[in-house]
Design a protein around this motif. Structure first.
Motif, mmCIF file in Angstrom:
data_model
loop_
_atom_site.group_PDB
_atom_site.id
_atom_site.type_symbol
_atom_site.label_atom_id
_atom_site.label_comp_id
_atom_site.label_asym_id
_atom_site.label_seq_id
_atom_site.Cartn_x
_atom_site.Cartn_y
_atom_site.Cartn_z
ATOM 1 N N TYR A 13 35.246 128.308 47.633
ATOM 2 C CA TYR A 13 34.013 127.695 48.831
ATOM 3 C C TYR A 13 32.322 126.550 48.059
ATOM 4 N N ASP A 14 32.330 128.228 47.293
ATOM 5 C CA ASP A 14 30.929 128.136 46.550
ATOM 6 C C ASP A 14 30.610 127.272 45.245
ATOM 7 N N TYR A 15 31.798 128.017 44.690
ATOM 8 C CA TYR A 15 32.122 126.734 43.182
ATOM 9 C C TYR A 15 32.457 125.930 43.661
ATOM 10 N N LEU A 16 32.765 124.760 44.513
ATOM 11 C CA LEU A 16 33.106 123.914 45.059
ATOM 12 C C LEU A 16 32.550 122.896 45.527
ATOM 13 N N ASP A 17 31.274 123.512 46.114
ATOM 14 C CA ASP A 17 30.037 123.203 46.418
ATOM 15 C C ASP A 17 29.193 122.702 45.765
ATOM 16 N N LYS A 18 29.110 124.337 44.602
ATOM 17 C CA LYS A 18 27.867 123.881 43.719
ATOM 18 C C LYS A 18 28.233 122.177 42.241
ATOM 19 N N ASN A 19 29.766 122.381 42.374
ATOM 20 C CA ASN A 19 29.816 121.319 41.245
ATOM 21 C C ASN A 19 30.311 120.530 41.938
ATOM 22 N N SER A 20 30.188 119.899 43.644
ATOM 23 C CA SER A 20 30.800 118.516 44.107
ATOM 24 C C SER A 20 31.952 118.623 44.151
ATOM 25 N N LEU A 21 33.286 119.647 43.908
ATOM 26 C CA LEU A 21 34.407 119.046 43.491
ATOM 27 C C LEU A 21 35.567 118.651 44.882
ATOM 28 N N THR A 22 36.251 117.946 44.870
ATOM 29 C CA THR A 22 37.659 117.833 45.467
ATOM 30 C C THR A 22 38.072 119.011 45.450
ATOM 31 N N SER B 159 31.021 111.931 52.026
ATOM 32 C CA SER B 159 30.046 110.635 50.517
ATOM 33 C C SER B 159 30.279 111.826 49.362
ATOM 34 N N ARG B 160 30.053 113.496 50.099
ATOM 35 C CA ARG B 160 29.659 113.964 48.611
ATOM 36 C C ARG B 160 30.689 114.191 47.270
ATOM 37 N N PHE B 161 32.043 114.349 47.833
ATOM 38 C CA PHE B 161 33.041 115.373 47.627
ATOM 39 C C PHE B 161 34.120 114.650 47.194
ATOM 40 N N TYR B 162 33.802 112.996 48.013
ATOM 41 C CA TYR B 162 35.180 111.947 47.773
ATOM 42 C C TYR B 162 34.581 110.569 47.962
ATOM 43 N N GLY B 163 33.130 110.109 47.660
ATOM 44 C CA GLY B 163 33.164 108.800 47.508
ATOM 45 C C GLY B 163 33.082 107.827 46.313
ATOM 46 N N ASP B 164 33.354 109.776 45.450
ATOM 47 C CA ASP B 164 34.542 108.040 44.464
ATOM 48 C C ASP B 164 35.798 107.934 44.491
ATOM 49 N N LYS B 165 36.342 108.821 44.959
ATOM 50 C CA LYS B 165 37.270 108.789 45.241
ATOM 51 C C LYS B 165 38.722 108.050 46.409
ATOM 52 N N CYS B 166 37.559 107.573 46.826
ATOM 53 C CA CYS B 166 38.499 106.589 48.521
ATOM 54 C C CYS B 166 37.080 105.697 49.067
ATOM 55 N N LEU B 167 37.483 105.333 50.008
ATOM 56 C CA LEU B 167 36.748 103.837 50.489
ATOM 57 C C LEU B 167 35.745 104.673 51.607
ATOM 58 N N VAL B 168 34.377 105.070 51.614
ATOM 59 C CA VAL B 168 33.616 105.938 51.956
ATOM 60 C C VAL B 168 32.156 105.143 52.874
ATOM 61 N N ARG B 169 32.128 105.027 53.755
ATOM 62 C CA ARG B 169 30.460 103.994 54.423
ATOM 63 C C ARG B 169 29.816 105.815 54.937
ATOM 64 N N GLU B 170 28.510 104.992 54.790
ATOM 65 C CA GLU B 170 27.713 105.760 55.948
ATOM 66 C C GLU B 170 27.210 105.724 57.036
ATOM 67 N N LEU B 171 27.036 105.982 58.136
ATOM 68 C CA LEU B 171 26.951 105.683 59.685
ATOM 69 C C LEU B 171 26.079 106.077 59.937
ATOM 70 N N ASP B 172 24.204 105.653 60.162
ATOM 71 C CA ASP B 172 23.323 105.930 61.045
ATOM 72 C C ASP B 172 24.104 106.506 62.129
ATOM 73 N N PHE B 173 24.350 107.419 62.675
ATOM 74 C CA PHE B 173 24.825 107.777 63.652
ATOM 75 C C PHE B 173 23.990 107.977 65.283
ATOM 76 N N PHE B 174 22.405 108.285 64.717
ATOM 77 C CA PHE B 174 21.147 108.278 65.672
ATOM 78 C C PHE B 174 20.625 106.921 65.416
#
Length: 373
Positions: free
Chosen positions: A321-330, A161-176
């Motif tokens: 990896y950290d740079y992508l994570d810090k900036n929420s980049l795909t 959701s954080r990295f690709y939510g605005d690039k494709c269709l992503v739905r959250e699912l509360d599995f628990f």
């Protein structure tokens, strides 16, 4: 006069009986000749035929022996060899009930082709690389113009959701939360069906789904499979095959999780085991390699013609990896950004190697009809 008529009747009756016997004799001889001309089916072993789904020629030879039926029952579940069987695409399921015709050395093969695919990504615990693989697969789908719908069930650390939510269709699912998976199963029914937009144009139903599970979700997944009959339901009602992607590290927990998965999934799914090279080179996964349970499981699946593939996920250096994570980049945005040239090069190399590995399992990851980039 009466005696003469009776004599004639006896003569005619005897002649008729003689003619019938002649006809029967002729028919019997004709049938025997016809039977001699027909070659009976027999087991054929040529140099060209080495194996089908991992079953060696010894097993095939034993299968032709009626005294060995009990010993090779798993082999008899396979379809007989056909010239194209050796190059049969992964995910194409051969089924039994066919007869080898040695006159033509071909056989009719019944194979199940699923029109839809659900790829479930899981791992033994947090930090194994499950989310990284799911993100890489999402990026691969996007780059190859493959339409899909993603479900992010790892809501405590929702990378998809954080990295690709605005690039494709992503739905959250509360599995628990109890009942949510039931809703998910019912929603799939609507998602695979064609619909109409506000202007009456047809919107094609989805055929490819990506689901990332949260850590420590094995118990719930087992309940979904056993109590809901999830796997058999999507197979029978949705014409959908499930692929389980298991990202592993070098620890014993990874081995145990894969064995547990097999215990309740069996041959109802296809398997992809991903060795995360962040934890070392492929040969360092010793516990996995030396597990007799894993070896036995692989042998059973291969003999049943169920895909069980092993691939690797390349290690992405920490600062990239950290740079992508810090900036929420795909991954693609990491390549396109100009601020960190080193990140651009590292990510470009990583995603290229990632796609090379994914391509090895393309037919069971929803990429079977996609031309390679």
């Amino acid at each position: 006069m009466a005696n003469i008529l009776n004599d004639k009747a006896e003569i005619l009756g005897g002649a008729e009986e003689l003619l019938l016997k002649i006809d029967e004799t002729t028919e019997t001889e004709s049938t025997a000749e016809s039977t001699e001309d027909v070659q009976q089916p027999e087991a054929v072993a040529t140099d060209e035929v080495r194996s089908l789904g991992g079953v060696g020629m010894n097993a095939l030879s034993e299968a032709s022996n009626p005294l060995a039926v009990g010993a090779v029952s798993s082999s008899l579940d396979l379809a007989p060899y056909t010239p194209h069987a050796a190059t049969m695409g992964l995910g194409e399921k051969a089924e039994a009930g066919n007869t080898v015709l040695p006159q033509t050395k071909t056989a009719v093969t019944n194979k199940k082709h699923w029109s839809r695919r659900l790829v479930i990504v899981t791992g033994d615990k947090g930090g194994v690389g499950k989310s990284t693989f799911a993100r890489g697969l999402a990026q691969t789908y996007l780059d190859m113009k493959k339409e899909f719908l993603a479900f992010d069930a790892d809501i405590s650390n929702s990378h998809l959701s954080r990295f690709y939510g605005d690039k494709c269709l992503v739905r959250e699912l509360d599995f628990f939360t109890e009942g949510n998976v039931d809703i998910f199963l019912d929603d799939l029914k609507e998602l695979i069906e064609d619909s109409l937009d506000t202007e009456g144009a047809v919107i094609r139903g989805k055929s490819l789904f990506l689901l990332e599970l949260p850590p420590q979700s094995m118990r719930i997944l087992k309940d979904v499979v056993q109590q809901m009959k999830f796997l058999s339901t999507v197979d029978e009602l949705y014409d959908m095959r499930v692929t389980i992607v298991v990202v592993i590290s070098r620890v014993m927990d990874s081995v145990k999780q894969l064995i547990t998965l097999y215990d309740f999934c069996q041959d109802q799914v296809d398997y992809v085991v991903v060795k995360n090279l962040f934890f070392g080179s492929p040969e360092n996964f010793v516990r996995y390699k030396e597990s007799s349970d894993i070896t036995a499981m692989k042998d059973i699946l291969i003999e049943s013609n169920i895909p069980f593939l092993e691939i690797t996920m390349p290690d992405l250096i920490e600062h990239a990896y950290d740079y992508l994570d810090k900036n929420s980049l795909t991954f693609n945005q990491g390549i396109e950004q100009k601020e960190k040239p080193s990140v651009k090069g590292r990510v470009s190399t990583w995603i290229s190697k990632f796609k090379e590995q994914v391509w090895l399992a393309k037919s069971i990851l929803g990429l079977e009809n996609v031309p390679r980039l």
